[in-house]
Design a protein around this motif. Structure first.
Motif, PDB file in Angstrom:
ATOM      1  N   ALA A 159       3.698  -0.011 -13.393  1.00 19.94           N
ATOM      2  CA  ALA A 159       4.345   0.623 -12.233  1.00 19.94           C
ATOM      3  C   ALA A 159       3.368   1.525 -11.481  1.00 19.94           C
ATOM      4  O   ALA A 159       3.684   2.643 -11.086  1.00 19.94           O
ATOM      5  N   SER A 160       2.153   1.006 -11.279  1.00 18.29           N
ATOM      6  CA  SER A 160       1.072   1.827 -10.727  1.00 18.29           C
ATOM      7  C   SER A 160       0.988   1.814  -9.204  1.00 18.29           C
ATOM      8  O   SER A 160       0.272   2.625  -8.618  1.00 18.29           O
ATOM      9  N   GLY A 161       1.692   0.890  -8.557  1.00 15.70           N
ATOM     10  CA  GLY A 161       1.520   0.752  -7.113  1.00 15.70           C
ATOM     11  C   GLY A 161       2.506   1.522  -6.264  1.00 15.70           C
ATOM     12  O   GLY A 161       2.306   1.670  -5.054  1.00 15.70           O
ATOM     13  N   GLY A 162       3.569   2.031  -6.879  1.00 18.24           N
ATOM     14  CA  GLY A 162       4.612   2.691  -6.109  1.00 18.24           C
ATOM     15  C   GLY A 162       4.163   3.933  -5.379  1.00 18.24           C
ATOM     16  O   GLY A 162       4.476   4.132  -4.201  1.00 18.24           O
ATOM     17  N   GLN A 163       3.400   4.789  -6.049  1.00 21.35           N
ATOM     18  CA  GLN A 163       2.994   6.050  -5.431  1.00 21.35           C
ATOM     19  C   GLN A 163       2.047   5.842  -4.261  1.00 21.35           C
ATOM     20  O   GLN A 163       2.110   6.565  -3.267  1.00 21.35           O
ATOM     21  N   PHE A 164       1.155   4.864  -4.378  1.00 23.85           N
ATOM     22  CA  PHE A 164       0.248   4.579  -3.252  1.00 23.85           C
ATOM     23  C   PHE A 164       1.052   4.140  -2.026  1.00 23.85           C
ATOM     24  O   PHE A 164       0.765   4.557  -0.899  1.00 23.85           O
ATOM     25  N   ALA A 165       2.050   3.285  -2.263  1.00 23.19           N
ATOM     26  CA  ALA A 165       2.893   2.829  -1.154  1.00 23.19           C
ATOM     27  C   ALA A 165       3.683   3.985  -0.559  1.00 23.19           C
ATOM     28  O   ALA A 165       3.831   4.085   0.666  1.00 23.19           O
ATOM     29  N   GLN A 166       4.164   4.880  -1.407  1.00 22.14           N
ATOM     30  CA  GLN A 166       4.974   5.997  -0.923  1.00 22.14           C
ATOM     31  C   GLN A 166       4.147   6.993  -0.122  1.00 22.14           C
ATOM     32  O   GLN A 166       4.632   7.564   0.860  1.00 22.14           O
ATOM     33  N   VAL A 167       2.909   7.224  -0.536  1.00 18.78           N
ATOM     34  CA  VAL A 167       2.017   8.089   0.249  1.00 18.78           C
ATOM     35  C   VAL A 167       1.801   7.485   1.636  1.00 18.78           C
ATOM     36  O   VAL A 167       1.834   8.193   2.653  1.00 18.78           O
ATOM     37  N   TYR A 168       1.604   6.181   1.674  1.00 17.23           N
ATOM     38  CA  TYR A 168       1.434   5.465   2.951  1.00 17.23           C
ATOM     39  C   TYR A 168       2.679   5.632   3.828  1.00 17.23           C
ATOM     40  O   TYR A 168       2.578   5.922   5.022  1.00 17.23           O
ATOM     41  N   ILE A 169       3.853   5.457   3.225  1.00 15.34           N
ATOM     42  CA  ILE A 169       5.111   5.548   3.982  1.00 15.34           C
ATOM     43  C   ILE A 169       5.353   6.981   4.443  1.00 15.34           C
ATOM     44  O   ILE A 169       5.763   7.221   5.589  1.00 15.34           O
ATOM     45  N   PHE A 170       5.113   7.956   3.567  1.00 16.84           N
ATOM     46  CA  PHE A 170       5.245   9.365   3.959  1.00 16.84           C
ATOM     47  C   PHE A 170       4.396   9.660   5.199  1.00 16.84           C
ATOM     48  O   PHE A 170       4.836  10.360   6.118  1.00 16.84           O
ATOM     49  N   ASN A 171       3.186   9.134   5.207  1.00 11.20           N
ATOM     50  CA  ASN A 171       2.280   9.368   6.333  1.00 11.20           C
ATOM     51  C   ASN A 171       2.862   8.807   7.625  1.00 11.20           C
ATOM     52  O   ASN A 171       2.778   9.433   8.692  1.00 11.20           O
ATOM     53  N   LYS A 172       3.478   7.627   7.541  1.00 15.01           N
ATOM     54  CA  LYS A 172       4.110   7.026   8.709  1.00 15.01           C
ATOM     55  C   LYS A 172       5.359   7.792   9.133  1.00 15.01           C
ATOM     56  O   LYS A 172       5.772   7.737  10.284  1.00 15.01           O
ATOM     57  N   GLN A 173       5.943   8.533   8.188  1.00 12.31           N
ATOM     58  CA  GLN A 173       7.147   9.306   8.482  1.00 12.31           C
ATOM     59  C   GLN A 173       6.838  10.744   8.893  1.00 12.31           C
ATOM     60  O   GLN A 173       7.754  11.541   9.105  1.00 12.31           O
ATOM     61  N   GLY A 174       5.563  11.063   9.012  1.00 12.32           N
ATOM     62  CA  GLY A 174       5.187  12.381   9.517  1.00 12.32           C
ATOM     63  C   GLY A 174       4.805  13.400   8.472  1.00 12.32           C
ATOM     64  O   GLY A 174       4.627  14.583   8.792  1.00 12.32           O
ATOM     65  N   ILE A 175       4.655  12.986   7.216  1.00 11.92           N
ATOM     66  CA  ILE A 175       4.226  13.897   6.157  1.00 11.92           C
ATOM     67  C   ILE A 175       2.840  13.458   5.694  1.00 11.92           C
ATOM     68  O   ILE A 175       2.680  12.357   5.164  1.00 11.92           O
ATOM     69  N   PRO A 176       1.816  14.280   5.897  1.00 17.35           N
ATOM     70  CA  PRO A 176       0.437  13.878   5.572  1.00 17.35           C
ATOM     71  C   PRO A 176       0.227  13.673   4.071  1.00 17.35           C
ATOM     72  O   PRO A 176       0.990  14.216   3.255  1.00 17.35           O
ATOM     73  N   PRO A 177      -0.793  12.920   3.688  1.00 16.58           N
ATOM     74  CA  PRO A 177      -1.049  12.599   2.283  1.00 16.58           C
ATOM     75  C   PRO A 177      -1.166  13.810   1.352  1.00 16.58           C
ATOM     76  O   PRO A 177      -0.747  13.747   0.197  1.00 16.58           O
ATOM     77  N   THR A 178      -1.768  14.903   1.837  1.00 21.46           N
ATOM     78  CA  THR A 178      -1.908  16.086   0.979  1.00 21.46           C
ATOM     79  C   THR A 178      -0.543  16.611   0.542  1.00 21.46           C
ATOM     80  O   THR A 178      -0.348  16.986  -0.610  1.00 21.46           O
ATOM     81  N   ASN A 179       0.431  16.635   1.471  1.00 24.34           N
ATOM     82  CA  ASN A 179       1.778  17.093   1.147  1.00 24.34           C
ATOM     83  C   ASN A 179       2.568  16.042   0.373  1.00 24.34           C
ATOM     84  O   ASN A 179       3.329  16.377  -0.538  1.00 24.34           O
TER      85      ASN A 179
END
Length: 340
Positions: free
Chosen positions: A95-115
């Motif tokens: 289950a290693s790929g979920g967090q990378f995808a979520q960081v990507y989606i957060f970025n598209k939703q207006g929350i930068p990767p650091t947050n």
């Protein structure tokens, strides 16, 4: 290349999962088909609704932390993010790929990767803490039953529990104690490097120290925002109860001889499957999950075990893949931002 890799993983899941279910059915194909023909549609619908609520609570937990960094973050956005994470976790090893995808989606939703990295780390803290407490209580309450009835599986489950316990204990201890952090990075890590388990000692040491530092910062946030912490932990408690209850509802749907008095027994047995799954590197723990299920629920009879296995696996795993894949592919916010 990444898309090709994901397609290969999906193919592996379908092939191994299909073969495992086929082998569990064996010569009982006609009986299993008959069991589904006689199944109660009402209970199958209930099962689907209950499982869908799992994804809603997953989104709710994510929403609490998302709002801390973006006040106008919506439940719809958190649902898209959470269910997409379920999809990518399901098709990647461990289950290693979920967090990378979520960081990507957060970025598209207006929350930068650091947050977004901080949000996911806090979600992990809450989930892992609840998981250890939940499964620890199950092991204590059902200890005699599991030792006598399922000694081999119980040993693997105990090992899975202690691995999860060691992870959360090491993170909390390393974040709180400088001495323990030094022990982990300079003693344990150096030993693992000498026996060639860790390849680059210096780089790994820096990464662990950074992760513990981040963990420490998120603990401070959770201590200051206890209401968010409590709400997230409650969501995770409900999530675990739902996912562990799926075999019980499958038995109900297939008219198997099961009463509500055995509900907690089913929770305990299913929790063992997920503890053991932690060892399986195959995406979705395909093959292993089905095998452990057959061992644990053999008391349902050969036909009952095979038919409930198929229904349980579809509802608890493949349904999430289908919904997650469709949401990620069709969501306008993600797709539009890809074109920008």
């Amino acid at each position: 290349m990444k898309n090709k890799k994901y397609f290969i993983n999906i193919a592996i899941i379908l092939i191994i999962g299909g073969v495992s279910i086929y082998l569990s059915i064996g010569q009982q194909f006609d009986q299993v088909i008959h069991a589904f023909q006689e199944a109660k549609i009402y209970w199958i619908i209930v099962m689907a609704v209950v499982m869908f609520s799992y994804y809603l609570f997953d989104a709710l937990s994510l929403l609490y932390f998302g709002k801390a960094y973006k006040h106008d973050y919506t439940f719809k956005q958190s649902f898209v993010n959470a269910i997409s994470g379920t999809f990518f976790n399901g098709i990647t090893p461990f289950a290693s790929g979920g967090q990378f995808a979520q960081v990507y989606i957060f970025n598209k939703q207006g929350i930068p990767p650091t947050n977004s990295a901080s949000i996911l780390l806090m979600c992990f803290i809450c989930y892992q803490s609840v998981l250890v407490i939940y499964t620890g209580i199950v092991l204590l309450m059902k200890y005699n039953y599991f030792v006598n009835e399922q000694p081999g599986v119980f040993s693997l489950a105990i090992l899975g529990f202690f691995i999860n316990f060691a992870v959360i204990l090491g993170l909390f201890g390393g974040a709180k104690s400088k001495r323990l952090q030094n022990f982990l990075t300079h003693t344990v890590l150096k030993f693992l490097s000498k026996i060639h388990i860790v390849k680059d000692y210096e780089l790994t040491c820096i990464k662990i120290e950074q992760y513990l530092s981040d963990f420490r910062e998120q603990l401070k946030f959770l201590q200051k925002n206890r209401q968010v912490l409590v709400r997230s932990c409650l969501c995770n408690f409900v999530k675990l109860t739902i996912i562990y209850s799926m075999p019980f509802f499958a038995a109900k749907a297939l008219n198997l001889n099961v009463s509500w008095s055995s509900f907690f027994d089913y929770l305990g047995l299913c929790s063992f499957i997920y503890l053991i799954n932690a060892f399986l590197p195959i995406p979705g723990a395909s093959g292993g999950s089905e095998g452990v299920y057959v061992l644990l629920f053999s008391f349902l009879g050969s036909v009952g075990t095979s038919s409930s296995l198929f229904l349980w696996r579809f509802m608890s795993y493949y349904l999430g893949l289908i919904i997650g894949g469709l949401v990620f592919s069709l969501n306008k916010e993600i797709n539009n931002s890809r074109l920008e």
